[in-house]
Design an enzyme around this catalytic site. Structure first.
Site, mmCIF file in Angstrom:
data_model
loop_
_atom_site.group_PDB
_atom_site.id
_atom_site.type_symbol
_atom_site.label_atom_id
_atom_site.label_comp_id
_atom_site.label_asym_id
_atom_site.label_seq_id
_atom_site.Cartn_x
_atom_site.Cartn_y
_atom_site.Cartn_z
ATOM 1 N N LYS A 117 -83.852 15.597 8.376
ATOM 2 C CA LYS A 117 -83.238 15.697 7.050
ATOM 3 C C LYS A 117 -82.475 14.419 6.788
ATOM 4 O O LYS A 117 -82.024 13.750 7.733
ATOM 5 C CB LYS A 117 -82.264 16.878 6.998
ATOM 6 C CG LYS A 117 -82.011 17.392 5.603
ATOM 7 C CD LYS A 117 -83.154 18.276 5.164
ATOM 8 C CE LYS A 117 -82.944 18.916 3.828
ATOM 9 N NZ LYS A 117 -83.932 19.973 3.620
HETATM 10 N N1 GLU Z 1 -86.670 19.834 1.129
HETATM 11 C C1 GLU Z 1 -87.673 20.838 1.293
HETATM 12 C C2 GLU Z 1 -87.271 21.850 2.355
HETATM 13 O O1 GLU Z 1 -86.095 22.028 2.622
HETATM 14 C C3 GLU Z 1 -89.055 20.225 1.521
HETATM 15 C C4 GLU Z 1 -89.172 19.386 2.759
HETATM 16 C C5 GLU Z 1 -90.514 18.651 2.861
HETATM 17 O O2 GLU Z 1 -91.375 18.869 2.039
HETATM 18 O O3 GLU Z 1 -90.652 17.866 3.793
HETATM 19 O O4 GLU Z 1 -88.082 22.543 2.907
#
Ligand code: GLU
Length: 427
Positions: A117
């Site tokens: 993240k």
């Molecule tokens: N931000 C989204 C999540 O929390 C998508 C993450 C992604 O597609 O890599 O799942």
């Protein structure tokens, strides 16, 4: 006195450090599945984390410093995957917790990624388009050593969008000297994005709701639904619920909420929001104080806004029988216990909102192969993956006699543990 004391205690417990909360979740599951203590220890730590402080030239000629993060939690099952959030209150512990959550989420839907993240401490609504672009390009440059199609693939999260992904892709490509579409997902289709990615999280929410209802012999048509948040996840989910014959009775955004017990016309509500920037004032609806959205009478409640929305303050008043977590971490652990005791069927974030990362995976596969799929193919494969994941989590919940959140962690952590065991500890 006693009640007041309890309230203070609950407030303290509920504002616990998010990464400590994630570790507690891991410890609960570790005990339940008799997790190898060495594997447990490995998973208690993020593999690597980068903090960057960088300058941006603002429109008024001043230079402002910003802080950003990128955390890799675990890469055993594949390259790191996870969004980038732009939010004034994000911090390293939140990003660590969300990276851990991505490790579990990718494993629950069984896509070959580890968890990551990123975040930048900023309020994107207060930045001009030029400032946002400069901030994004400089942040990308700062985290460039960590990212890449074989290493770590960012995506949108709160406060970021396809345009921001396009700037990340362009900046990374400029540094590489050639075009690298597979370095991010959630990009515009014109530069290697996937059909169906924008709608994927909302579509996934509706698919898992259908599966959850099925366990109680119910179906979407006629069900009443309340959706907190009318952004990318909430608006798409509300639209697809409406189209599937469910009655969306209440919807909210940061400005307020609207209610119509006969069902809101979501297509018209979307047009209203486009014009006015908010759901508030939608003709054919009654205004509702925003904090009452969660407790309106309905069958299905979808928190699709921020984290920590369902707390000890409102959990006991929730009337929905099904809570489908469109957002990451919308329910505090204390509130989760209350919902469980009240017999509410909660589909946890790592399953309920996994449609987004699943179609991100499809986008990355298409970029790697330079061979693109139709929207029908994308949606059909998404349905397949989520239906399978839901059924595996449901089976685990029955086998271990536990709620779906614990079961999802059992499935996810179990897969990561198996991969760690198979690879062994280097050197
Ligand atoms: N931000 C989204 C999540 O929390 C998508 C993450 C992604 O597609 O890599 O799942």
């Amino acid at each position: 006195m006693c009640a007041r004391h309890d309230e203070v205690y609950n407030d303290m417990a509920e504002s616990m450090n998010p990464f400590e909360m994630a570790r507690q979740q891991l410890a609960t599951v570790a005990e339940k599945i008799d997790l190898d203590p060495d594997v447990h220890e490995v998973l208690r730590y993020p593999k690597r984390e980068l903090t960057v402080n960088f300058p941006v030239s603002m429109d008024d000629g001043s230079v402002k410093m910003f802080t950003g993060y990128r955390v890799h939690h675990n890469l055993t099952r594949g390259p790191a995957k996870g969004g980038i959030r732009y939010h004034p209150e994000t911090d390293l512990d939140e990003v660590r917790a969300l990276a851990f959550c991505m490790t579990v989420k990718c494993a629950v839907v069984n896509i070959p990624y580890g968890g990551a993240k990123g975040g930048v401490v900023c309020d994107p609504a207060k930045l001009s388009a030029a400032e946002l672009e400069d901030l994004t390009r400089r942040y990308t440059t700062e985290i460039a050593p960590l990212i890449g199609p074989d290493k770590d693939i960012p995506a949108p999260d709160m406060g970021t969008n396809p345009q921001i992904m396009a700037w990340i892709m362009d900046t990374y490509s400029m540094l590489a000297g050639y075009t690298v579409p597979g370095v991010v997902t959630g990009k515009p289709i014109a530069i290697g994005g996937s059909e169906g990615r924008v709608e994927a999280t909302g579509r996934g929410v509706v698919a898992v709701t259908r599966e959850a209802l099925r366990t109680a012999g119910k179906q979407l048509p006629g069900m009443s639904v309340a959706v907190q948040g009318f952004g990318n996840v909430g608006s798409v989910a509300a639209f697809l619920f409406h189209r599937a014959g469910a009655k969306v009775v209440a919807v909210s955004d940061v400005r307020g909420a609207v209610l119509n017990n006969n069902g809101l016309d979501i297509r018209q509500l979307m047009a209203h929001t486009k014009e006015h920037g908010t759901v508030v004032g939608f003709p054919g609806s009654e205004p509702l104080p925003g904090d009452e959205l969660l407790t309106v009478p309905c069958d299905v409640l979808v928190p699709a806004a921020l984290q920590n929305q369902i707390t000890t303050k409102n959990a006991a008043r929730i009337r929905a029988r099904f809570v489908i977590e469109g957002a990451n971490g919308p329910t505090t652990p204390q509130a989760d216990t209350i919902l469980r005791e009240n017999g509410v069927f909660v589909v946890p974030d790592v399953l309920a909102n996994a449609g987004g990362v699943t179609v991100s995976y499809f986008e990355w596969v298409q970029d790697q192969q330079s061979f693109f799929w139709t929207e029908e193919e994308v949606n059909a494969k998404l349905e397949q993956i989520l239906t399978r994941a839901f059924s595996q989590v449901l089976t685990a919940s029955r086998r271990h006699d536990c709620d779906l959140r614990t079961a999802a962690y059992i499935v996810g952590i179990g897969r990561v543990a198996e991969a760690i065991r198979a690879r062994g500890i280097y050197p």
